[in-house]
Design an enzyme around this catalytic site. Structure first.
Site, PDB file in Angstrom:
ATOM      1  N   SER A   1       0.854  -1.188   0.000  1.00 17.74           N
ATOM      2  CA  SER A   1       0.000   0.000   0.000  1.00 17.74           C
ATOM      3  C   SER A   1       0.879   1.223   0.000  1.00 17.74           C
ATOM      4  CB  SER A   1      -0.872   0.005   1.262  1.00 17.74           C
ATOM      5  OG  SER A   1      -1.436   1.284   1.481  1.00 17.74           O
TER       6      SER A   1
ATOM      7  N   TYR B   1      -2.845  -1.605  10.048  1.00 18.44           N
ATOM      8  CA  TYR B   1      -2.752  -1.639   8.584  1.00 18.44           C
ATOM      9  C   TYR B   1      -1.383  -1.151   8.127  1.00 18.44           C
ATOM     10  CZ  TYR B   1      -4.144  -1.004   3.696  1.00 18.44           C
ATOM     11  OH  TYR B   1      -4.236  -1.071   2.339  1.00 18.44           O
TER      12      TYR B   1
END
Lengths: 277, 248
Positions: B142, B154
């Site tokens: 990401s 995350y």
């Protein structure tokens, strides 16, 4: 959606976009020109002289159905840059993709940091950085002009730098300086040109089996034998050529300003040698 | 020639979003595609789409955190085609809490799916690729793996994916297996539906917009194909220039 449309125009069989490759008569530049021709581009190479290598590049590109032209000139002579870029645009009418590949090592290769002379420094900088920057600036202005007038098209500027970017070393500092600045240059043009639909990319080749690096092949073979290269071979110019073709044809249409290491994993920071099977 | 002709490719999290776009792109490029996900019905639908478009695909139920599921998946693929050439570790989840507020259960769940999942995938698939003389693995991290964001689990798990990728690239290179990371920018998917940044990120991006799932899939395709045959251990941002800075 915009990207999808321009990608599909690339597939129009009657339309061959034009790529310009500096330093296209040999080595990585030659492989880039040929791969771009194979990927559907017409090509113009820009180099110092029309020698046997240049003729070979043009012939191989033509075998892939490309119109292939040469423009003789020196990007380091920046006082003549407008004339050089005029002749580049006249060769095939436009430039959709610029590949900044031309580059030199200093005449006294591998000089220690304590011994590099101003002449070595200036020579390398005049081609690799000063020449490339002003040549790119001139082409970028024209690309912006065409983007404002013409139909949407994929335009890109691909700069071949080096695995030397951002790595401290004690020899040939002028080469690492010049290539490290090209990395920043590519990002700057990405910021400035993104809104005009022009993407920029930087490719960092590792050690390639080219004439320019011939005197270092032996040293690199030793490093490979020691297991220092994750993929245990030297690069070949075609490795870079294939990557350039993927970038130029919109294979990475939402990437801009980024860099791609084509180096067999040599850049991975590690103190561990890859495992040999 | 299609870019993945004759290749067998496994895509986790393939039922929707980026994973579905990767599955479709791989199908178009000639791969036999294995769509893996927890969402059976939707995954079957994506496999059907690929087959209807002239490609070849099956769906296999896979919880990326379960070793037994990975073993069952490879057995199924062996029976179907025999072997795996490409693995895309795409399955991921997000819990948007900072360090002070993240519950241990949420933390463990996110790390388990986002980081342990790719580990188990590579552990399972690398021996198969090794026997076949090579392969390509693409791990989806990401943009949050290139900077800090406010979602602790995350962000940390995606940075972990980058590290794991570098280990894998070194460990598998001599076996002819390349391993790279794609770091997508903002793509409108169900994972981030309704998040305010989906609407505002385009204006901050040099290319002036956010990405489509298809554009992320194109980068995955490049790293899965022979076009990138000398590229390994790399992190590739696909973010319209977002992480290089702001245009003035």
């Amino acid at each position: 959606m915009e990207a999808t449309e321009s990608t599909s125009s690339r597939r129009d069989p009657g339309h061959r976009p034009v790529a310009a490759v500096t330093g296209g008569r040999r080595g990585i530049g030659q492989a880039c020109a040929i791969s771009l021709a194979e990927a559907g581009f017409d090509v113009v190479i820009v180099d110092l002289e029309e020698d046997a290598g240049a003729t070979q590049t043009l012939a191989n590109a033509a075998e892939h159905g490309a119109r292939a032209r040469m423009v003789v000139g020196n990007i380091a002579e920046i006082d003549h840059r407008a004339d050089l870029v005029d002749r580049l645009y006249q060769a095939l009418g436009t430039v959709d993709c610029l590949v900044n590949n031309a580059g030199v090592l200093s005449g006294t290769r591998g000089q220690d940091l304590l011994n590099v002379t101003p002449a070595d420094f200036d020579h390398v900088m005049s081609v690799n950085l000063r020449g490339t920057f002003f040549f790119t600036q001139e082409v970028a202005r024209r690309m912006v002009g065409e983007a404002a007038k013409g139909p949407p098209a994929e335009r890109s500027i691909i700069t071949i730098s080096s695995g030397a970017v951002g790595r401290a070393r004690t020899d040939s500092p002028e080469y690492a300086f010049s290539k490290s600045c090209l990395a920043l240059m590519s990002q700057m043009f990405a910021l400035r040109l993104g809104k005009h639909g022009i993407r920029t990319y930087e490719i960092r080749p590792g050690i390639n089996r080219t004439e320019m690096s011939r005197d270092a092949w032996g040293m690199y073979e030793e490093l490979i034998a020691e297991g220092r290269f994750p993929i245990p071979r030297l690069g070949v110019p075609e490795d870079v050529g294939k990557t350039v073709a993927s970038l130029a044809t919109g294979g990475l249409a939402y990437c801009t300003g980024g860099h791609v290491y084509v180096d067999g994993g040599f850049h991975i920071p590690t103190s561990v040698r890859p495992r040999r099977n | 020639m299609a870019q993945l002709d004759g290749k067998i490719a496994v895509v986790t999290g393939g039922s929707r979003g980026i994973g579905a776009a990767v599955g479709r792109a791989f199908g178009r490029e000639g791969a036999a595609v294995v769509i893996c996900d927890l969402l059976d019905e939707r995954g079957e639908g994506i496999a059907d789409d690929v087959n209807r478009a002239g490609g070849s695909a099956i769906f296999v139920h896979l919880d990326v955190t379960a070793q037994t599921d990975w073993q069952a998946m490879t057995a199924r693929v062996d029976a179907w085609r025999g072997g795996i050439d490409v693995l895309v570790n795409n399955a991921g989840i997000n819990v948007r809490t900072g360090i002070e507020n993240v519950g241990l259960d949420d933390w463990n769940r996110v790390v388990s799916v986002n980081l342990t999942g790719p580990l188990l995938g590579m552990q399972t698939v690398a021996p198969i690729m090794r026997r076949r003389g090579g392969g390509a693995i693409v791990n989806i991290a990401s943009n949050a793996a290139l900077r800090g964001i406010k979602s602790a689990a995350y962000c940390a798990s995606k940075w972990g994916v980058r590290g794991l990728t570098k280990v894998a690239a070194l460990e598998f290179a001599a076996a002819g297996i390349r391993v790279n990371t794609v770091c997508p920018g903002v793509v409108p998917t169900e994972l981030n539906a309704g998040q305010p940044y989906v609407a505002t990120t385009g204006a901050k991006t040099p290319m002036g917009r956010i990405a489509t799932a298809e554009e992320i899939a194109a980068a995955v395709l490049f790293l899965a194909s022979s076009s990138s045959s000398f590229i390994t251990g790399m992190d590739m941002p696909v973010d319209g220039g977002l992480t290089i800075g702001m245009p003035s």
